[in-house]
Motif scaffolding. Structure first.
Motif, PDB file in Angstrom:
ATOM      1  N   THR A   3       2.752 -41.152 -25.471  1.00 17.59           N
ATOM      2  CA  THR A   3       2.521 -41.149 -24.032  1.00 17.59           C
ATOM      3  C   THR A   3       3.111 -39.931 -23.349  1.00 17.59           C
ATOM      4  OG1 THR A   3       4.514 -42.459 -23.679  1.00 17.59           O
ATOM      5  CG2 THR A   3       2.459 -43.681 -23.975  1.00 17.59           C
ATOM      6  N   ALA A   4       2.625 -39.705 -22.129  1.00 18.20           N
ATOM      7  CA  ALA A   4       3.148 -38.615 -21.306  1.00 18.20           C
ATOM      8  C   ALA A   4       4.599 -38.934 -20.967  1.00 18.20           C
ATOM      9  CB  ALA A   4       2.319 -38.467 -20.040  1.00 18.20           C
ATOM     10  N   THR A   5       5.464 -37.970 -21.174  1.00 19.54           N
ATOM     11  CA  THR A   5       6.884 -38.168 -20.898  1.00 19.54           C
ATOM     12  C   THR A   5       7.215 -37.933 -19.427  1.00 19.54           C
ATOM     13  OG1 THR A   5       7.257 -35.886 -21.571  1.00 19.54           O
ATOM     14  CG2 THR A   5       7.612 -37.585 -23.230  1.00 19.54           C
ATOM     15  N   LYS A   6       6.254 -37.360 -18.699  1.00  9.82           N
ATOM     16  CA  LYS A   6       6.427 -37.144 -17.261  1.00  9.82           C
ATOM     17  C   LYS A   6       5.045 -37.017 -16.634  1.00  9.82           C
ATOM     18  CE  LYS A   6       6.754 -32.088 -17.297  1.00  9.82           C
ATOM     19  NZ  LYS A   6       7.544 -30.961 -16.828  1.00  9.82           N
ATOM     20  N   SER A   7       4.979 -37.130 -15.335  1.00 13.48           N
ATOM     21  CA  SER A   7       3.717 -36.949 -14.630  1.00 13.48           C
ATOM     22  C   SER A   7       3.464 -35.461 -14.462  1.00 13.48           C
ATOM     23  CB  SER A   7       3.775 -37.629 -13.260  1.00 13.48           C
ATOM     24  OG  SER A   7       3.940 -39.021 -13.415  1.00 13.48           O
ATOM     25  N   GLY A   8       2.195 -35.088 -14.447  1.00 15.74           N
ATOM     26  CA  GLY A   8       1.847 -33.684 -14.274  1.00 15.74           C
ATOM     27  C   GLY A   8       0.434 -33.404 -14.736  1.00 15.74           C
ATOM     28  N   LYS A   9       0.170 -32.146 -15.025  1.00 10.13           N
ATOM     29  CA  LYS A   9      -1.153 -31.712 -15.456  1.00 10.13           C
ATOM     30  C   LYS A   9      -1.071 -31.252 -16.905  1.00 10.13           C
ATOM     31  CE  LYS A   9      -3.183 -27.707 -14.360  1.00 10.13           C
ATOM     32  NZ  LYS A   9      -3.646 -26.605 -13.528  1.00 10.13           N
ATOM     33  N   ILE A  10      -2.060 -31.634 -17.721  1.00  6.92           N
ATOM     34  CA  ILE A  10      -2.105 -31.186 -19.115  1.00  6.92           C
ATOM     35  C   ILE A  10      -2.404 -29.686 -19.107  1.00  6.92           C
ATOM     36  CG2 ILE A  10      -3.285 -31.384 -21.347  1.00  6.92           C
ATOM     37  CD1 ILE A  10      -1.663 -33.845 -20.726  1.00  6.92           C
TER      38      ILE A  10
END
Length: 163
Positions: free
Chosen positions: A135-142
Motif C-alpha cells: 500500500t501507499a505509505t503516504k498520500s500523494g501522486k505516483i
C-alpha cells in the motif's frame, strides 16, 4: 593486486556452494548473507537465479589507478540508489513476484500521475503462494513506477515513488 580478485572469486564460489548445500540440507528455499561489501543471495525453485554481488572494480582498486571507463558501469546503479534515497520511495518488504494489477485482464492498480491516499493498494507481491497487498505509505501522486507486472523483486527494492 590482480591475484586478489581471483582469490576472492574462488572464495566466493566456495561460499555460494556452501550456502546452496545449506539450502538442500535444511529444505529452505532461500538464504542471504552479507559480509562487508559482499552480498550473496542463493535461492532455489521457481526458476529463480543464484545471485552474488561482489565489490565493484572501483571499490577494489585505489581511486588513483581506476581508469575512467571502470567508473562508467558503476554509475548505472546510481539511478536505483537515487530512487532509494527519495523520501517518497516505497520499498518491497519481501522477496517475491510483483503484480501491478489485481488480475491478468484488469487495469493496473495505479498509473504514473495518479493520486493515491495512504493505505491504497499500489501493487501485489506474491511470496510463497500468498498475494500480499503493498500500500501507499503516504498520500500523494505516483511519480514513478519502477517495476513491471510479473517481475521478480528483492527485499528493499524500490517499487514506486510517491511525491
Amino acid at each position: 593486486m590482480a591475484s586478489t580478485p581471483k582469490k576472492t572469486a574462488s572464495t566466493d564460489t566456495k561460499l555460494v556452494r556452501e550456502l546452496a548445500k545449506i539450502l538442500n540440507d535444511t529444505g529452505l528455499t532461500e538464504i542471504e548473507m552479507e559480509k562487508g561489501s559482499l552480498k550473496i543471495r542463493v535461492a532455489k525453485g521457481g526458476g529463480q537465479i543464484v545471485q552474488a554481488m561482489a565489490p565493484s572494480p572501483a571499490q577494489l582498486a585505489p581511486a588513483v589507478s581506476a581508469p575512467a571507463r571502470v567508473s562508467q558501469p558503476v554509475a548505472a546503479p546510481t539511478t536505483k540508489a537515487d530512487a532509494s534515497a527519495h523520501p517518497g520511495a516505497a520499498k518491497s518488504p519481501m522477496v517475491g513476484t510483483v503484480y501491478t494489477r489485481p488480475s491478468p485482464d484488469a487495469d493496473a492498480f495505479v498509473k504514473v500521475g495518479d493520486k493515491v491516499k495512504e493505505g491504497d493498494t499500489i501493487v501485489l507481491i506474491e511470496a510463497m503462494k500468498t498475494f500480499n497487498p503493498i500500500t501507499a505509505t503516504k498520500s500523494g501522486k505516483i511519480e514513478e513506477i519502477l517495476v513491471e507486472d510479473a517481475q521478480p523483486v528483492e527485499f528493499g527494492e524500490v517499487l514506486f515513488i510517491i511525491a
